[in-house]
Structure formats: C-alpha cells, structure tokens
Design an enzyme around this catalytic site. Structure first.
Site, PDB file in Angstrom:
ATOM      1  N   HIS A 140       0.850  -1.187   0.000  1.00 53.53           N
ATOM      2  CA  HIS A 140       0.000   0.000   0.000  1.00 53.53           C
ATOM      3  C   HIS A 140       0.882   1.231   0.000  1.00 53.53           C
ATOM      4  CE1 HIS A 140      -3.235   2.753   0.860  1.00 53.53           C
ATOM      5  NE2 HIS A 140      -2.608   3.183   1.947  1.00 53.53           N
ATOM      6  N   LYS A 156       0.225   5.887   6.686  1.00 54.84           N
ATOM      7  CA  LYS A 156      -1.125   5.434   6.997  1.00 54.84           C
ATOM      8  C   LYS A 156      -2.142   6.101   6.086  1.00 54.84           C
ATOM      9  CE  LYS A 156      -0.187   4.445  11.880  1.00 54.84           C
ATOM     10  NZ  LYS A 156      -0.553   4.760  13.284  1.00 54.84           N
ATOM     11  N   SER A 157      -3.292   5.458   5.930  1.00 51.86           N
ATOM     12  CA  SER A 157      -4.364   6.031   5.117  1.00 51.86           C
ATOM     13  C   SER A 157      -4.742   7.406   5.643  1.00 51.86           C
ATOM     14  CB  SER A 157      -5.592   5.113   5.136  1.00 51.86           C
ATOM     15  OG  SER A 157      -5.298   3.886   4.513  1.00 51.86           O
ATOM     16  N   GLY A 158      -4.892   8.366   4.725  1.00 50.26           N
ATOM     17  CA  GLY A 158      -5.295   9.705   5.113  1.00 50.26           C
ATOM     18  C   GLY A 158      -4.160  10.641   5.452  1.00 50.26           C
ATOM     19  N   GLY A 160      -1.893  11.735   3.434  1.00 53.16           N
ATOM     20  CA  GLY A 160      -1.669  12.703   2.358  1.00 53.16           C
ATOM     21  C   GLY A 160      -0.749  12.229   1.249  1.00 53.16           C
ATOM     22  N   LYS A 161      -0.624  10.919   1.081  1.00 51.26           N
ATOM     23  CA  LYS A 161       0.275  10.388   0.039  1.00 51.26           C
ATOM     24  C   LYS A 161      -0.199  10.786  -1.357  1.00 51.26           C
ATOM     25  CE  LYS A 161      -0.325   6.120   1.361  1.00 51.26           C
ATOM     26  NZ  LYS A 161      -1.209   6.385   2.502  1.00 51.26           N
ATOM     27  N   ASP A 179      -2.119   3.882  -4.533  1.00 51.20           N
ATOM     28  CA  ASP A 179      -2.818   2.919  -3.677  1.00 51.20           C
ATOM     29  C   ASP A 179      -2.123   1.560  -3.644  1.00 51.20           C
ATOM     30  OD1 ASP A 179      -4.753   2.110  -1.865  1.00 51.20           O
ATOM     31  OD2 ASP A 179      -5.993   1.250  -3.445  1.00 51.20           O
TER      32      ASP A 179
END
Length: 306
Positions: A140, A156-158, A160-161, A179
């Site tokens: 991921h 981690k998700s959220g 800002g990648k 993703d």
C-alpha cells in the site's frame, strides 16, 4: 516459480510461427536466453535446456553448410532436450530441416519479422523476461518519479500520500502507481515499482474522487514503471518527534532482500511536503555524486576554529 507461455512471447514480439502451433502453451520460466554454439559440436555439459534458444545468422549459416546427415545429428541432439522454443532471427529460407525436427519433437519454432540483429533482439527479449518473471510483492503506497528518481511514498491512510503525489505531478513530475504499488525484483540490487494495471493512470484524492492524470495533465504526467531509489515514510506531525541534527545516520528498508534508503517526513497543515520531497531527492543525487552538505559545513567550522 513464475512462468509465462511461448504464446505470450509470440504476442509481445509479433513472431511468426513456423512449427508447433499447437504447443504454444509451453512454459517459459528463465529470464536469460541461450544462443547455441558448442552444442552444435556435441558439447552439452552446460546446456541450459530450460531457456529460450535463439538462432541468428551465424548459427543458421553454419547449419546450412553441414551435410544432410550432419544437420540431422546436430539438430537432433539439441531438440532432444526439449527447450521451450526456438526463435530464429535470420531469414526463413532453407529452414525446412529445422521445421521438421521441431514438428517431430513438438517444439515451437518462431521467427522474427522485424529487421534487427540477433543481439538486439536478445537484449529486448531478456529485458521483457526479466520484467514479467521477476519476483514481486504488492504494498500500500504511492510510487512517483521525481526528477528521474523513483520514489516510494508510504504512510497510513489519510496522511496525504495521494495529495502529495498530485502536487508533484503539477510540478512536472510523474505518477507511476497510486494505492497499490507492485514491486518487482529485477536484479539483486534493483527494485522496480509499477502499477497493477487496474489502477494504471488513476489517482484517488479525498473529497475529489478518482482522477485520470493522463486525461487531465497529459502523457508526461505518467510512466509505467521506475527503479526505486528512495523510500519516504509520511507521518503525522508530532512536536519533537524528529531530531534536527545536521546529518542523520542512513536508514534503510528491505524489499525482497534489496536495501533501499529511507527517510521520514512529517506532515502538517501548511507544510509543503512535495517541496521537501524534491529537496530530499536532489540531496540524495548529490550524495550519490559524493557531496555531503553536512561534511562541507563541518569543514568550514573546523577551518574557522583553526
């Protein structure tokens, strides 16, 4: 063990099938290609039987000069080992004897249709096989190419990648994958980052939705794959969580046994993370060239003390 079929090779390089049309599902498992030489004179101690066998003008000319009985013996000795297929890069004329042997042994015999040297074809074929047969994992994250350098963004998700990747695209850099990033080990020192086909060209932004970056920003905004040179972990801002030394000890993360330099960048409102990534990339390039800003600074300090 990963494998593709001879049919995949035929499709990729638009090869003409001279024999073995019913046996194109034979497996190809090796990334290297073999060009028979010593095998034609009966030496088989190190014959790589599982590799694709390629015959160029040199080999075909040699076979043409043999007597009918000699050809039968020497070709028969090779086809007896049942390699995945034979690919001829010379002209088709006079190959009836080779066609007959391949039909009898149920081995696909293929021929190139593009004018190129045998070495050029082998180079392209081995590059293709190294890519499709490489060990791979999916992680991921986001993969981008910044100033020609492959970057893996994790976090981690959220955190800002994807938003950071979007900013980098607007600055002229390129998206590779969002993703799901597929990592391929194409050599003991090289990890290649690419997409999983389903997400190709897509970037998902919170509150906005799915974007096709090629449709929005043009072909220059995307590339299929890139060697990974730097791993960057994005984390939420925590005061005093990171020290502010002049230079940090190099840190590395391993993917399939390959060590990649890694660093952490904290994210907070108003902080230009994309700009920091550009700075990290350019600093990495300078270090690869043998320059360290911290070392130069310390030399200046020591020079003043003296």
């Amino acid at each position: 063990m990963k494998a593709i079929t001879v049919q995949d090779v035929v499709n990729k390089f638009s090869l003409k099938v001279l024999a073995g049309e019913k046996h194109l599902q034979r497996k190809v498992t090796k990334t290297r290609v073999h060009r028979p030489g010593l095998e034609f004179v009966g030496y088989f101690d190190f014959f790589p039987t599982e590799r694709v066998q390629t015959l160029g003008k040199k080999e075909v000319t040699y076979l043409h000069k043999l007597s009918k009985e000699e050809r039968k013996t020497r070709i028969g000795n090779i086809v007896h080992y049942h390699p995945p297929c034979f690919i001829v890069t010379a002209e088709e004329d006079g190959l009836t004897y080779l066609t007959r042997h391949c039909i009898e042994e149920k081995i696909p015999l293929l021929i190139t249709q593009q004018p190129e040297s045998t070495s050029e074809f082998i180079s392209k074929l081995e590059s293709y096989l190294s890519n499709v047969l490489a060990p791979e994992i999916s992680i991921h994250g986001v993969c981008v190419n910044v100033s020609g350098i492959g970057i893996l963004l994790r976090g981690k998700s959220g955190v800002g990648k994807s938003e950071t990747a979007h900013t980098l695209i607007l600055r002229g850099h390129r998206l590779v994958a969002d993703d799901v990033v597929v990592l391929k080990k194409i050599s003991p020192q090289t990890i290649l980052g690419t997409h999983d086909e389903k997400t190709k060209e897509f970037l998902a932004l919170r509150s906005i939705g799915l974007l096709n970056v090629v449709r929005l920003y043009g072909r220059k905004s995307f590339q299929d794959e890139t060697p990974i040179s730097l791993d960057i972990l994005l984390t939420k801002w925590e005061k005093d969580a990171l020290n502010n030394e002049l230079d940090h000890e190099p840190q590395f993360v391993e993917y399939m046994g390959v060590s990649i330099p890694t660093l952490e960048i904290q994210v907070q409102p108003g902080r230009d993370v994309a700009e920091l990534i550009e700075a990290a990339v350019h600093n990495w390039i300078l270090k690869k060239q043998g320059y360290s800003a911290a070392e130069e600074f310390m030399r200046r300090i020591e020079g003043n003390v003296e």
